[in-house]
Design a protein around this motif. Structure first.
Motif, PDB file in Angstrom:
ATOM      1  N   LYS A   3     -58.135  77.356 -54.171  1.00  0.00           N
ATOM      2  CA  LYS A   3     -58.454  76.215 -55.028  1.00  0.00           C
ATOM      3  C   LYS A   3     -59.588  75.414 -54.407  1.00  0.00           C
ATOM      4  O   LYS A   3     -59.675  75.284 -53.184  1.00  0.00           O
ATOM      5  CB  LYS A   3     -57.221  75.326 -55.217  1.00  0.00           C
ATOM      6  N   ILE A   4     -60.432  74.857 -55.268  1.00  0.00           N
ATOM      7  CA  ILE A   4     -61.596  74.087 -54.816  1.00  0.00           C
ATOM      8  C   ILE A   4     -61.544  72.703 -55.453  1.00  0.00           C
ATOM      9  O   ILE A   4     -61.278  72.567 -56.655  1.00  0.00           O
ATOM     10  CB  ILE A   4     -62.917  74.792 -55.192  1.00  0.00           C
ATOM     11  N   GLU A   5     -61.822  71.706 -54.646  1.00  0.00           N
ATOM     12  CA  GLU A   5     -61.976  70.337 -55.137  1.00  0.00           C
ATOM     13  C   GLU A   5     -63.447  69.942 -55.024  1.00  0.00           C
ATOM     14  O   GLU A   5     -64.035  70.025 -53.940  1.00  0.00           O
ATOM     15  CB  GLU A   5     -61.110  69.365 -54.334  1.00  0.00           C
ATOM     16  N   LEU A   6     -64.035  69.533 -56.123  1.00  0.00           N
ATOM     17  CA  LEU A   6     -65.444  69.136 -56.159  1.00  0.00           C
ATOM     18  C   LEU A   6     -65.539  67.626 -56.028  1.00  0.00           C
ATOM     19  O   LEU A   6     -64.950  66.878 -56.816  1.00  0.00           O
ATOM     20  CB  LEU A   6     -66.096  69.598 -57.461  1.00  0.00           C
ATOM     21  N   ILE A   7     -66.284  67.168 -55.012  1.00  0.00           N
ATOM     22  CA  ILE A   7     -66.454  65.743 -54.730  1.00  0.00           C
ATOM     23  C   ILE A   7     -67.934  65.430 -54.782  1.00  0.00           C
ATOM     24  O   ILE A   7     -68.724  65.952 -53.984  1.00  0.00           O
ATOM     25  CB  ILE A   7     -65.864  65.368 -53.361  1.00  0.00           C
ATOM     26  N   MET A   8     -68.338  64.555 -55.723  1.00  0.00           N
ATOM     27  CA  MET A   8     -69.748  64.209 -55.903  1.00  0.00           C
ATOM     28  C   MET A   8     -70.001  62.763 -55.517  1.00  0.00           C
ATOM     29  O   MET A   8     -69.141  61.893 -55.720  1.00  0.00           O
ATOM     30  CB  MET A   8     -70.166  64.463 -57.354  1.00  0.00           C
ATOM     31  N   THR A   9     -71.185  62.525 -54.964  1.00  0.00           N
ATOM     32  CA  THR A   9     -71.560  61.195 -54.482  1.00  0.00           C
ATOM     33  C   THR A   9     -72.974  60.864 -54.944  1.00  0.00           C
ATOM     34  O   THR A   9     -73.871  61.720 -54.869  1.00  0.00           O
ATOM     35  CB  THR A   9     -71.479  61.126 -52.945  1.00  0.00           C
ATOM     36  N   ASP A  10     -73.170  59.624 -55.416  1.00  0.00           N
ATOM     37  CA  ASP A  10     -74.460  59.080 -55.849  1.00  0.00           C
ATOM     38  C   ASP A  10     -74.936  59.727 -57.156  1.00  0.00           C
ATOM     39  O   ASP A  10     -74.335  60.681 -57.668  1.00  0.00           O
ATOM     40  CB  ASP A  10     -75.518  59.220 -54.751  1.00  0.00           C
ATOM     41  N   TYR A  11     -76.050  59.143 -57.690  1.00  0.00           N
ATOM     42  CA  TYR A  11     -76.501  59.504 -59.037  1.00  0.00           C
ATOM     43  C   TYR A  11     -77.980  59.863 -59.049  1.00  0.00           C
ATOM     44  O   TYR A  11     -78.743  59.391 -59.889  1.00  0.00           O
ATOM     45  CB  TYR A  11     -76.240  58.346 -60.004  1.00  0.00           C
ATOM     46  N   GLY A  12     -78.397  60.704 -58.115  1.00  0.00           N
ATOM     47  CA  GLY A  12     -79.782  61.165 -58.131  1.00  0.00           C
ATOM     48  C   GLY A  12     -79.999  62.258 -59.167  1.00  0.00           C
ATOM     49  O   GLY A  12     -79.084  62.685 -59.882  1.00  0.00           O
ATOM     50  N   LYS A  13     -81.242  62.730 -59.262  1.00  0.00           N
ATOM     51  CA  LYS A  13     -81.566  63.784 -60.217  1.00  0.00           C
ATOM     52  C   LYS A  13     -80.848  65.103 -59.900  1.00  0.00           C
ATOM     53  O   LYS A  13     -80.600  65.912 -60.789  1.00  0.00           O
ATOM     54  CB  LYS A  13     -83.076  64.021 -60.239  1.00  0.00           C
TER      55      LYS A  13
END
Length: 223
Positions: free
Chosen positions: A170-180
């Motif tokens: 299983k993979i957990e996707l963690i995103m940070t900030d709002y760049g292009k």
């Protein structure tokens, strides 16, 4: 220091032990009780002769120790895919959350709360780390859409080539900030580049820090 001689029982003489940093550094052996004229009369020798003439070996024999093969009994319970999308760069990291299967057996002295904390905060090991700079993008090019797309494609392709993800992982996707690079990463994940990784994602979360009050922000960078 050299003139003093100790007389032992039976008339045997023994030279005193000389402890000097000079003799230790120069490689010269210091005088010990084993270097006497009558070795059988000295109680400090390792091999003593008995009354029958045979020798007794009183030296210490070390037992052989069992060497470990160095392999740890661990398993990966979860994968975390971190995507950081700054205004000036795009970074992606793959982290393995590892559990030691012999933890309870090796740490029986720990309290119940300490054991619970271990399983709530399992160790994390970074397996892959890819940035836009590693792929040849320089300065302002690292913040563009194409740089984010190439970082995502490289990450997904490396995971597939090294066969890091198992069929039941299983993979957990963690995103940070709002760049292009954020939109580019999502587009690559939905497209054919992420078809090997997308079925394993069970959670998507946002770890962007929200500014509320605080000190004056840093001056905006101009390129």
């Amino acid at each position: 220091m050299f003139s003093r001689v100790t007389r032992l029982a039976g008339g045997a003489s023994r030279m005193p032990v000389i402890k000097s940093p000079y003799f230790a550094s120069s490689g010269i052996r210091t005088l010990t009780s084993a270097s006497t004229s009558n070795a059988s009369a000295s109680p400090f020798t390792l091999n003593q002769e008995s009354s029958f003439g045979d020798k007794k070996d009183t030296s210490i024999k070390l037992q052989p120790t069992k060497l470990r093969d160095g392999k740890k009994n661990e398993k990966v319970v979860l994968w975390k895919l971190y995507g950081t999308f700054h205004k000036h760069n795009t970074l992606a990291s793959l982290v393995a959350v590892v559990e030691d299967l012999d933890f309870l057996e090796k740490n029986q002295h720990l309290s119940y709360n300490e054991k619970v904390l271990y399983y709530m905060q399992l160790p994390h090991h970074t397996k892959l780390h890819i940035t836009a700079g590693q792929l040849g993008f320089r300065k302002s090019q690292r913040s563009e859409y194409e740089a984010g797309f190439q970082v995502a494609s490289k990450m997904f392709k490396t995971i597939e080539e090294k066969n890091l993800i198992g069929p039941n992982d299983k993979i957990e996707l963690i995103m940070t900030d709002y760049g292009k690079g954020r939109e580019a990463f999502q587009a690559a994940l939905i497209g054919k580049e992420g078809q090997h990784v997308k079925p394993h994602i069970v959670r998507v979360s946002d770890a962007t820090k929200l500014r509320f009050g605080g000190p004056r922000p840093k001056k905006l960078r101009r390129l």
